[in-house]
Design an enzyme around this catalytic site. Structure first.
Site, PDB file in Angstrom:
ATOM      1  CD  GLN A  91     -82.815   5.532  11.749  1.00 23.40           C
ATOM      2  OE1 GLN A  91     -83.137   6.688  11.490  1.00 23.40           O
ATOM      3  NE2 GLN A  91     -82.325   4.728  10.823  1.00 23.40           N
ATOM      4  CG  ASP A  94     -78.198  10.264  21.391  1.00 25.11           C
ATOM      5  OD1 ASP A  94     -79.320  10.108  21.921  1.00 25.11           O
ATOM      6  OD2 ASP A  94     -78.038  10.827  20.293  1.00 25.11           O
ATOM      7  CG  HIS A 111     -79.497   1.164  15.409  1.00 22.11           C
ATOM      8  ND1 HIS A 111     -79.471   2.266  14.589  1.00 22.11           N
ATOM      9  CD2 HIS A 111     -80.011   0.154  14.661  1.00 22.11           C
ATOM     10  CE1 HIS A 111     -79.936   1.932  13.389  1.00 22.11           C
ATOM     11  NE2 HIS A 111     -80.269   0.665  13.412  1.00 22.11           N
ATOM     12  CB  SER A 186     -80.611   9.666   5.497  1.00 21.23           C
ATOM     13  OG  SER A 186     -80.206   8.415   6.040  1.00 21.23           O
TER      14      SER A 186
END
Ligand SMILES: [Zn+2]
Length: 241
Positions: A91, A94, A111, A186
């Site tokens: 997700q 970077d 993403h 999460s």
């Protein structure tokens, strides 16, 4: 005997040791700051030149591009190098899994990537570094060099859909794997979170490594609450043996 396929779903928590804050999670920076959220919302970005100029300034200051992989990223790449088949579904934008040594073709970026730019007109892609050099040289909102269209970061903004090809590959890997490790997520942002269900439905061993409880804890075979930087390398060593 063939080694089991390991799928690793990583969220913001794997990169906090690299100094990257959680931007987009339910309690992420962007959700808590409506003005900042506009900078990463497709509709505002496309219709307001001032939003774009502020976005480019924000990207120049973004720490993500200067961050280094940490022990958890390196442990994932080491497992892959040891001969265990590993696929990363992340997700994060970077690029730290690849910097740690994971082959790019084995990393699915749900993403997108903050290390690239894409033209909203013709779809041309290029390195973020080059676009930022143009901003540095005085172009406050550098247009596409191919067609003059609006350039944006190659990340999925709010209001944009995920790349269906990448998502399809992520679902296929999730169905095929024997071990599914969700780390630093999460598990509250769909569709990434639902992959945990898909994995369990298809018989994978589900391991959740996260400081806080997740909605999928009752489906997990193993839950690890220890710090990711030490817990993940220890867990992956047991898979490598
Ligand atoms: Zn273009």
């Amino acid at each position: 005997m063939a080694k089991p396929l390991v799928a690793l779903l990583s969220g913001a928590g794997i990169s906090t040791d690299s100094g990257i804050p959680d931007y987009r999670g339910p309690n992420g920076l962007w959700r808590r700051d409506p003005e900042a959220e506009k900078l990463v919302t497709y509709e505002y970005y496309m219709t307001d030149p001032e939003i774009r100029r502020r976005s480019w300034r924000m990207r120049r200051e973004n720490r993500t591009l200067r961050a280094e992989p940490n022990a958890a990223h390196r442990a994932v790449a080491e497992l892959e190098r040891s001969g265990v088949p590993v696929r990363v579904i992340t997700q994060n934008v970077d690029g730290l899994h690849q910097l740690a040594g994971m082959p790019a073709r084995k990393v699915l970026e749900l993403h997108g990537s903050a290390r690239g730019v894409v033209c909203t007109g013709c779809g041309a892609r290029g390195p973020m570094e080059d676009a930022l050099a143009r901003v540095e040289a005085g172009e406050a909102d550098p247009p596409c060099l191919e067609c003059g269209g609006i350039l944006k970061s190659a990340t999925v903004m709010f209001g944009e859909r995920l790349d269906p090809v990448v998502l399809g590959q992520a679902v296929a890997v999730t169905k095929a794997c024997q071990v599914f490790i969700a780390v630093g997520s999460s598990l509250q942002v769909q569709p990434a979170a639902g992959l945990a269900d898909v994995a369990a439905d298809h018989g994978a061993r589900l391991v959740i490594v996260n400081a806080e409880p997740t909605p999928y804890d009752d489906r997990a075979d193993e839950i690890i609450r220890e710090p990711i930087g030490t817990a993940l390398p220890a867990l992956l060593r047991t898979l490598g043996d």
